[in-house]
Design an enzyme around this catalytic site. Structure first.
Site, mmCIF file in Angstrom:
data_model
loop_
_atom_site.group_PDB
_atom_site.id
_atom_site.type_symbol
_atom_site.label_atom_id
_atom_site.label_comp_id
_atom_site.label_asym_id
_atom_site.label_seq_id
_atom_site.Cartn_x
_atom_site.Cartn_y
_atom_site.Cartn_z
ATOM 1 N N LYS A 192 0.872 -1.182 0.000
ATOM 2 C CA LYS A 192 0.000 0.000 0.000
ATOM 3 C C LYS A 192 0.905 1.226 0.000
ATOM 4 O O LYS A 192 1.663 1.457 0.928
ATOM 5 C CB LYS A 192 -0.923 0.072 1.215
ATOM 6 C CG LYS A 192 -1.946 1.207 1.005
ATOM 7 C CD LYS A 192 -2.611 1.719 2.252
ATOM 8 C CE LYS A 192 -1.820 2.734 3.011
ATOM 9 N NZ LYS A 192 -1.580 4.032 2.314
ATOM 10 N N GLU A 266 9.556 0.449 11.107
ATOM 11 C CA GLU A 266 10.623 1.448 11.052
ATOM 12 C C GLU A 266 9.949 2.793 11.281
ATOM 13 O O GLU A 266 9.181 3.257 10.455
ATOM 14 C CB GLU A 266 11.315 1.369 9.693
ATOM 15 C CG GLU A 266 12.723 1.915 9.737
ATOM 16 C CD GLU A 266 12.763 3.427 9.629
ATOM 17 O OE1 GLU A 266 12.623 4.103 10.677
ATOM 18 O OE2 GLU A 266 12.918 3.912 8.511
ATOM 19 N N CYS A 301 14.460 9.769 8.172
ATOM 20 C CA CYS A 301 14.407 9.205 9.523
ATOM 21 C C CYS A 301 15.770 9.208 10.191
ATOM 22 O O CYS A 301 15.856 9.166 11.401
ATOM 23 C CB CYS A 301 13.784 7.823 9.513
ATOM 24 S SG CYS A 301 13.915 6.973 7.978
ATOM 25 N N GLU A 403 9.946 14.218 16.614
ATOM 26 C CA GLU A 403 10.388 14.147 15.214
ATOM 27 C C GLU A 403 9.635 15.197 14.404
ATOM 28 O O GLU A 403 8.414 15.128 14.287
ATOM 29 C CB GLU A 403 10.139 12.752 14.630
ATOM 30 C CG GLU A 403 10.787 12.598 13.269
ATOM 31 C CD GLU A 403 10.589 11.226 12.650
ATOM 32 O OE1 GLU A 403 11.555 10.669 12.116
ATOM 33 O OE2 GLU A 403 9.456 10.701 12.694
HETATM 34 P P1 NAI Z 1 1.987 8.016 8.613
HETATM 35 O O1 NAI Z 1 2.727 7.072 9.472
HETATM 36 O O2 NAI Z 1 0.617 8.386 9.054
HETATM 37 O O3 NAI Z 1 1.883 7.416 7.115
HETATM 38 C C1 NAI Z 1 2.788 6.464 6.586
HETATM 39 C C2 NAI Z 1 2.012 5.345 5.898
HETATM 40 O O4 NAI Z 1 1.224 4.650 6.852
HETATM 41 C C3 NAI Z 1 1.039 5.810 4.818
HETATM 42 O O5 NAI Z 1 1.048 4.866 3.761
HETATM 43 C C4 NAI Z 1 -0.300 5.768 5.535
HETATM 44 O O6 NAI Z 1 -1.399 5.616 4.676
HETATM 45 C C5 NAI Z 1 -0.128 4.552 6.420
HETATM 46 N N1 NAI Z 1 -0.985 4.496 7.609
HETATM 47 C C6 NAI Z 1 -1.284 5.513 8.459
HETATM 48 N N2 NAI Z 1 -2.071 5.074 9.454
HETATM 49 C C7 NAI Z 1 -2.279 3.738 9.237
HETATM 50 C C8 NAI Z 1 -3.037 2.726 9.916
HETATM 51 N N3 NAI Z 1 -3.710 2.990 11.013
HETATM 52 N N4 NAI Z 1 -3.038 1.476 9.418
HETATM 53 C C9 NAI Z 1 -2.338 1.190 8.301
HETATM 54 N N5 NAI Z 1 -1.622 2.108 7.616
HETATM 55 C C10 NAI Z 1 -1.580 3.366 8.073
HETATM 56 O O7 NAI Z 1 2.887 9.306 8.434
HETATM 57 P P2 NAI Z 1 2.449 10.756 7.936
HETATM 58 O O8 NAI Z 1 1.135 11.149 8.507
HETATM 59 O O9 NAI Z 1 2.562 10.771 6.476
HETATM 60 O O10 NAI Z 1 3.609 11.655 8.587
HETATM 61 C C11 NAI Z 1 3.512 12.045 9.946
HETATM 62 C C12 NAI Z 1 4.863 11.986 10.630
HETATM 63 O O11 NAI Z 1 5.359 10.665 10.605
HETATM 64 C C13 NAI Z 1 5.985 12.805 10.011
HETATM 65 O O12 NAI Z 1 5.953 14.118 10.405
HETATM 66 C C14 NAI Z 1 7.209 12.088 10.507
HETATM 67 O O13 NAI Z 1 7.545 12.559 11.784
HETATM 68 C C15 NAI Z 1 6.773 10.642 10.589
HETATM 69 N N6 NAI Z 1 7.240 9.851 9.431
HETATM 70 C C16 NAI Z 1 8.313 9.028 9.599
HETATM 71 C C17 NAI Z 1 8.828 8.321 8.535
HETATM 72 C C18 NAI Z 1 10.004 7.415 8.685
HETATM 73 O O14 NAI Z 1 10.778 7.303 7.776
HETATM 74 N N7 NAI Z 1 10.153 6.703 9.760
HETATM 75 C C19 NAI Z 1 8.256 8.442 7.183
HETATM 76 C C20 NAI Z 1 7.102 9.317 7.116
HETATM 77 C C21 NAI Z 1 6.642 9.982 8.210
#
Ligand code: NAI
Ligand code: MG
Length: 501
Positions: A192, A266, A301, A403
């Site tokens: 996804k 991660e 990250c 973060e």
């Molecule tokens: P997010 O974690 O909400 O989204 C990342 C992925 O997870 C997307 O594909 C989203 O559709 C999916 N997702 C979200 N909630 C889910 C659920 N309950 N069940 C299954 N899939 C789910 O991140 P978002 O809102 O884009 O960014 C928010 C913050 O997250 C950023 O400000 C940053 O701090 C952090 N982040 C960290 C990353 C990393 O590399 N570890 C990458 C992106 C964001």
């Protein structure tokens, strides 16, 4: 339009590719419209223009994708492991031939600069497939000595259908970290993609599907709570692997725990960079420039978002770093002269600016605002943010603890080495850390005491195929990018005993 573009040697403009991919998901080797008939808009963060619509997969679409993966995996897992590896290596070659169009497409949807980011990422993306493609024969088991008339052994078996959920910051690279080891180990995958960046991943999978058997790699798009939840809760998904925020990671973990299946998470970091007084200033400033990942707008990250500088070199370090950041050119991400592009979404833009405002309000704190916003009227609505170096904030402040995922770094002076290690470890995160010194004793003390999964001395490179990568504490569970990651996270060991008495 034919179901597949003639992929070899084609080099289509990103907007032509979006037209081709619009509203589609990839199931059983074909780009199709979703049953849901629902879509959502995707933007170019540099202009905030809508570039196209993407399919919002519902539960029926998720069921189809998982069913297709399940059927395909039955044969895929019995293919010789070396042959699976060969197909994955062929994917690496073909993806590399398409690196230019993939990089441009990713730049269009993410706002990341083409030269400094997307082109670099696409190389790492293809290399991850190449690395894992060579590891098919490493899926080895063991024999255990019992008696001459018995054979006791273990074999590595795939887990089944893998559900992979990825973020938007390096969508292609994240896809490769999950898809490559899963496939070589004999699993099939449903990815996804992230709402903000669905197209490059879909195009890459379309290219790979000219080589892979249909159903082995499926791509769906949609939001997290709806599409994502349906995928991780699906009874035939046997493993979940995720990159994103801690909150989403926790929600996914809860859903996965109900099924008691393995999970890899991660979840980002708040990585410290510790600079000792014995370093060469010019070299360490260059290192900081790379470490802060400002050319990716700090959306990394492993970005060094807390820099602890020995007090004796704090002022010259700050001055030289400001000078260097000021030379970075912010502008149209497609322009090859641009160093810094736009941040991903209005939500992230607002969140980052909010942290900057919060920091500015602290008495004694100073926001050193660097680089210049683009002047091109075409980019007037773009999500650009001037990088900020904060001084005068304590490590305990929210800006230093949470973060931000934006171009914001806190510089903190230190004088006692034991104390700076305590401060560096004073974080809920534990993904990456770097230490800059030529003093071997300090370097050794530091690497052993820093609480992080990925520790480097005198450099801060991004994730490399071959090196295990993953965090401790709230930064996640499990490892990626290595042989260990494939063996430990995409297979299980079956124990077999022959008694021929
Ligand atoms: P997010 O974690 O909400 O989204 C990342 C992925 O997870 C997307 O594909 C989203 O559709 C999916 N997702 C979200 N909630 C889910 C659920 N309950 N069940 C299954 N899939 C789910 O991140 P978002 O809102 O884009 O960014 C928010 C913050 O997250 C950023 O400000 C940053 O701090 C952090 N982040 C960290 C990353 C990393 O590399 N570890 C990458 C992106 C964001
Ligand atoms: Mg979210």
């Amino acid at each position: 339009m034919p179901p597949f573009l003639p992929v070899v040697g084609s080099s289509l403009s990103p907007l032509a590719l979006v037209k081709h991919l619009e509203n589609k998901i990839l199931i059983d080797g074909k780009l199709i419209l979703p049953i849901s008939k629902r879509t959502f808009a995707v933007h170019n963060p540099a202009t905030m223009e809508t570039i196209g619509q993407a399919a919002e997969a519902n539960e029926d679409d998720v069921n189809n994708a998982v069913e297709s993966a399940r059927k395909a995996q039955k044969e895929w897992k019995h293919m010789d492991a070396s042959h699976r590896g060969r197909l994955v290596s062929q994917c690496a070659d073909l993806l590399e031939e398409h690196s230019d169009e993939l990089a441009r497409l990713e730049t269009l949807e993410t706002g990341k600069a083409l030269r400094t980011e997307s082109q670099v990422e696409v190389r790492a993306f293809a290399n991850t497939f190449r690395f894992y493609g060579g590891l098919g024969l490493e899926l080895k088991g063991e024999t255990i000595p019992f008696s001459d008339s018995m054979l006791t052994m273990t074999i590595r078996e795939p887990l089944g259908v893998v559900g992979a959920i990825i973020a938007w910051n390096v969508p292609l690279f994240l896809m490769s970290l999950k898809v490559a080891p899963a496939l070589v180990a004999g699993n099939s995958v449903v990815v996804k993609s992230a709402e903000e960046a669905p197209y490059a991943v879909l195009r890459a999978a379309e290219i790979m599907n000219t080589i892979l058997p249909p159903g082995v790699l499926n791509i769906i798009s949609g939001d997290g709570p709806g599409t994502g939840t349906a995928l991780v809760r699906h009874p035939h998904v046997a493993k979940v692997t995720f990159t994103g925020s801690v909150d989403s990671g926790k929600a996914i973990h809860k859903n996965v725990n109900e099924k008691l299946i393995p999970i890899t998470l991660e979840l980002g970091g708040k990585s410290p960079m510790i600079i000792c007084e014995d370093v060469e200033l010019e070299k360490v400033v260059e290192g900081a420039l790379v470490s802060m990942r400002f050319t990716r707008q700090g959306q990394s990250c492993t970005a060094a978002s807390r820099i602890f500088v020995h007090e004796s070199i704090f002022s010259p370090f700050l001055e030289l770093l400001k000078e260097k950041v000021n030379t970075l050119k912010m502008g149209d991400p497609m322009n090859m002269e641009t160093d810094i592009g736009a941040v991903i979404s209005p939500a992230q833009h607002g969140k980052i600016l909010n942290y900057i405002e919060m920091g500015k309000k602290v008495p004694g704190a100073m926001a050193h605002v660097c680089s210049e916003l683009p002047k091109d009227p075409k980019l007037a609505k773009g999500l650009f943010i001037q990088p900020v170096l904060f001084t005068g904030l304590p490590n305990s402040h929210q800006v230093c603890q949470e973060e931000i995922f934006g171009p914001v770094t806190a510089l903190i002076p230190w004088k006692d080495f034991d104390d700076v290690l305590l401060q560096a470890n004073d974080s809920v995160y534990g993904l990456a850390a770097t230490l800059w010194t030529n003093n071997l004793h300090r370097a050794l003390m530091g690497v052993h005491r820093l609480e992080a999964g990925f520790v480097q001395v005198n450099q801060n490179t991004v994730v490399q195929p071959g090196l295990s990568y993953g965090g401790v504490k709230s930064s996640g569970v499990g490892k990626e990018a290595s042989l260990e990651a494939m063996l430990e996270h995409f297979t299980h060991k079956k124990t077999i005993i022959f008694n021929m008495e």
